[in-house]
Design a protein around this motif. Structure first.
Motif, mmCIF file in Angstrom:
data_model
loop_
_atom_site.group_PDB
_atom_site.id
_atom_site.type_symbol
_atom_site.label_atom_id
_atom_site.label_comp_id
_atom_site.label_asym_id
_atom_site.label_seq_id
_atom_site.Cartn_x
_atom_site.Cartn_y
_atom_site.Cartn_z
ATOM 1 N N MET A 1 0.841 -1.172 0.000
ATOM 2 C CA MET A 1 0.000 0.000 0.000
ATOM 3 C C MET A 1 0.895 1.247 0.000
ATOM 4 O O MET A 1 1.849 1.340 0.746
ATOM 5 C CB MET A 1 -0.883 0.009 1.236
ATOM 6 N N ARG A 2 0.566 2.190 -0.827
ATOM 7 C CA ARG A 2 1.313 3.447 -0.896
ATOM 8 C C ARG A 2 0.425 4.580 -0.393
ATOM 9 O O ARG A 2 -0.783 4.535 -0.506
ATOM 10 C CB ARG A 2 1.779 3.697 -2.318
ATOM 11 N N LEU A 3 1.071 5.599 0.154
ATOM 12 C CA LEU A 3 0.361 6.734 0.714
ATOM 13 C C LEU A 3 0.747 8.026 0.018
ATOM 14 O O LEU A 3 1.806 8.122 -0.585
ATOM 15 C CB LEU A 3 0.689 6.857 2.204
ATOM 16 N N SER A 4 -0.115 9.015 0.132
ATOM 17 C CA SER A 4 0.194 10.323 -0.446
ATOM 18 C C SER A 4 0.626 11.281 0.661
ATOM 19 O O SER A 4 0.235 11.144 1.826
ATOM 20 C CB SER A 4 -1.025 10.891 -1.166
ATOM 21 N N ALA A 5 1.423 12.262 0.300
ATOM 22 C CA ALA A 5 1.872 13.282 1.250
ATOM 23 C C ALA A 5 0.681 14.052 1.804
ATOM 24 O O ALA A 5 0.640 14.392 2.988
ATOM 25 C CB ALA A 5 2.853 14.231 0.568
ATOM 26 N N LEU A 6 -0.307 14.300 0.982
ATOM 27 C CA LEU A 6 -1.497 15.033 1.404
ATOM 28 C C LEU A 6 -2.259 14.260 2.478
ATOM 29 O O LEU A 6 -2.673 14.831 3.493
ATOM 30 C CB LEU A 6 -2.388 15.300 0.193
ATOM 31 N N SER A 25 1.512 16.467 -2.774
ATOM 32 C CA SER A 25 0.982 15.543 -3.760
ATOM 33 C C SER A 25 -0.127 14.668 -3.181
ATOM 34 O O SER A 25 -0.013 14.150 -2.073
ATOM 35 C CB SER A 25 2.109 14.640 -4.270
ATOM 36 N N ALA A 26 -1.188 14.502 -3.947
ATOM 37 C CA ALA A 26 -2.264 13.585 -3.587
ATOM 38 C C ALA A 26 -2.022 12.213 -4.220
ATOM 39 O O ALA A 26 -2.759 11.271 -3.968
ATOM 40 C CB ALA A 26 -3.607 14.147 -4.039
ATOM 41 N N GLU A 27 -0.974 12.121 -5.033
ATOM 42 C CA GLU A 27 -0.628 10.854 -5.691
ATOM 43 C C GLU A 27 -0.089 9.867 -4.650
ATOM 44 O O GLU A 27 0.836 10.182 -3.902
ATOM 45 C CB GLU A 27 0.453 11.106 -6.744
ATOM 46 N N PRO A 28 -0.637 8.668 -4.568
ATOM 47 C CA PRO A 28 -0.141 7.677 -3.611
ATOM 48 C C PRO A 28 1.152 7.023 -4.104
ATOM 49 O O PRO A 28 1.132 5.962 -4.722
ATOM 50 C CB PRO A 28 -1.289 6.680 -3.503
ATOM 51 N N HIS A 29 2.275 7.675 -3.836
ATOM 52 C CA HIS A 29 3.559 7.180 -4.345
ATOM 53 C C HIS A 29 4.559 6.848 -3.243
ATOM 54 O O HIS A 29 5.635 6.340 -3.519
ATOM 55 C CB HIS A 29 4.175 8.215 -5.298
#
Length: 70
Positions: A1-6, A25-29
């Protein structure tokens, strides 16, 4: 599972005083968290945490890196 900074910042703001960039970033990276000891290059896609009072942000680009500094 990856999370976003936001998402991480949103949860931290519920309990802590947080200073964050205007752009998160809302991107889950982001992958697993690591403790950053101040040595070595920060890699993209990693969540780094540090409680070093003398921490200084490295000079290289951090566009895909997330730092939590206590």
């Amino acid at each position: 599972m990856r999370l976003s900074a936001l998402l991480i910042t949103w949860h931290l703001k519920k309990k802590y005083s947080v200073n964050a960039s205007d752009w998160l970033s809302a991107e889950p990276h982001l992958k697993y968290p690591l403790t950053y000891d101040g040595t070595g290059k920060l890699e993209d896609g990693i969540l780094y945490m540090s409680d070093d009072p003398d921490f200084s942000i490295p000079s290289h680009k951090l566009s895909k890196t997330f730092l939590i500094i206590k």
